[in-house]
Motif scaffolding. Structure first.
Motif, mmCIF file in Angstrom:
data_model
loop_
_atom_site.group_PDB
_atom_site.id
_atom_site.type_symbol
_atom_site.label_atom_id
_atom_site.label_comp_id
_atom_site.label_asym_id
_atom_site.label_seq_id
_atom_site.Cartn_x
_atom_site.Cartn_y
_atom_site.Cartn_z
ATOM 1 N N LYS A 223 0.814 -1.215 0.000
ATOM 2 C CA LYS A 223 0.000 0.000 0.000
ATOM 3 C C LYS A 223 0.850 1.268 0.000
ATOM 4 O O LYS A 223 0.611 2.180 -0.784
ATOM 5 N N LYS B 20 3.950 1.651 -0.954
ATOM 6 C CA LYS B 20 4.707 1.770 -2.204
ATOM 7 C C LYS B 20 3.812 2.282 -3.329
ATOM 8 O O LYS B 20 4.245 3.083 -4.150
ATOM 9 N N LEU B 21 2.575 1.812 -3.355
ATOM 10 C CA LEU B 21 1.643 2.281 -4.378
ATOM 11 C C LEU B 21 1.309 3.753 -4.185
ATOM 12 O O LEU B 21 1.222 4.500 -5.156
ATOM 13 N N LYS B 22 1.151 4.188 -2.947
ATOM 14 C CA LYS B 22 0.894 5.605 -2.666
ATOM 15 C C LYS B 22 2.080 6.460 -3.109
ATOM 16 O O LYS B 22 1.902 7.528 -3.696
ATOM 17 N N LYS C 32 4.351 5.763 -5.407
ATOM 18 C CA LYS C 32 4.437 5.779 -6.866
ATOM 19 C C LYS C 32 3.376 6.705 -7.460
ATOM 20 O O LYS C 32 3.651 7.452 -8.404
ATOM 21 N N ALA C 33 2.164 6.676 -6.912
ATOM 22 C CA ALA C 33 1.092 7.554 -7.389
ATOM 23 C C ALA C 33 1.470 9.018 -7.180
ATOM 24 O O ALA C 33 1.220 9.863 -8.054
ATOM 25 N N GLY C 34 2.091 9.337 -6.067
ATOM 26 C CA GLY C 34 2.537 10.699 -5.805
ATOM 27 C C GLY C 34 3.612 11.140 -6.776
ATOM 28 O O GLY C 34 3.590 12.274 -7.280
ATOM 29 N N GLU C 35 4.555 10.255 -7.069
ATOM 30 C CA GLU C 35 5.616 10.585 -8.023
ATOM 31 C C GLU C 35 5.052 10.832 -9.415
ATOM 32 O O GLU C 35 5.487 11.756 -10.109
ATOM 33 N N VAL C 36 4.104 10.023 -9.832
ATOM 34 C CA VAL C 36 3.487 10.197 -11.153
ATOM 35 C C VAL C 36 2.753 11.530 -11.224
ATOM 36 O O VAL C 36 2.856 12.255 -12.224
ATOM 37 N N THR C 37 2.031 11.883 -10.160
ATOM 38 C CA THR C 37 1.284 13.142 -10.132
ATOM 39 C C THR C 37 2.227 14.338 -10.204
ATOM 40 O O THR C 37 2.019 15.260 -11.001
ATOM 41 N N HIS D 273 3.824 14.725 -13.605
ATOM 42 C CA HIS D 273 2.873 15.278 -14.570
ATOM 43 C C HIS D 273 2.894 16.814 -14.522
ATOM 44 O O HIS D 273 2.935 17.481 -15.562
#
Length: 64
Positions: free
Chosen positions: A22, A24-26, A28-33, A36
């Motif tokens: 969980k 790690k997924l959070k 990664k989602a923050g890095e992608v955002t 962007h």
């Protein structure tokens, strides 16, 4: 009775996997955002530096 035990074990294993992945997924989602939004900046005015570490003389560890 065996079926209940097997389902219970499966549920415990799935819960453990979710708990471990969980964060790690959070992250990664923050890095992608952030990536962007950083790509929208003017490349002539801004330089994006990824994975930048600074050496901290006080305790001989690195910092982000």
């Amino acid at each position: 009775m065996e079926v209940i035990v097997m389902y219970s074990i499966g549920l415990i294993v799935i819960s453990f996997i979710i708990a471990v992945t969980k964060s790690k997924l959070k992250g990664k989602a923050g890095e992608v955002t952030i990536n962007h939004f950083l790509k929208k900046l003017d490349s002539n005015e801004y330089i994006i530096i990824n994975d930048f570490l600074l050496h901290n003389e006080g305790n001989k560890k690195t910092t982000q």
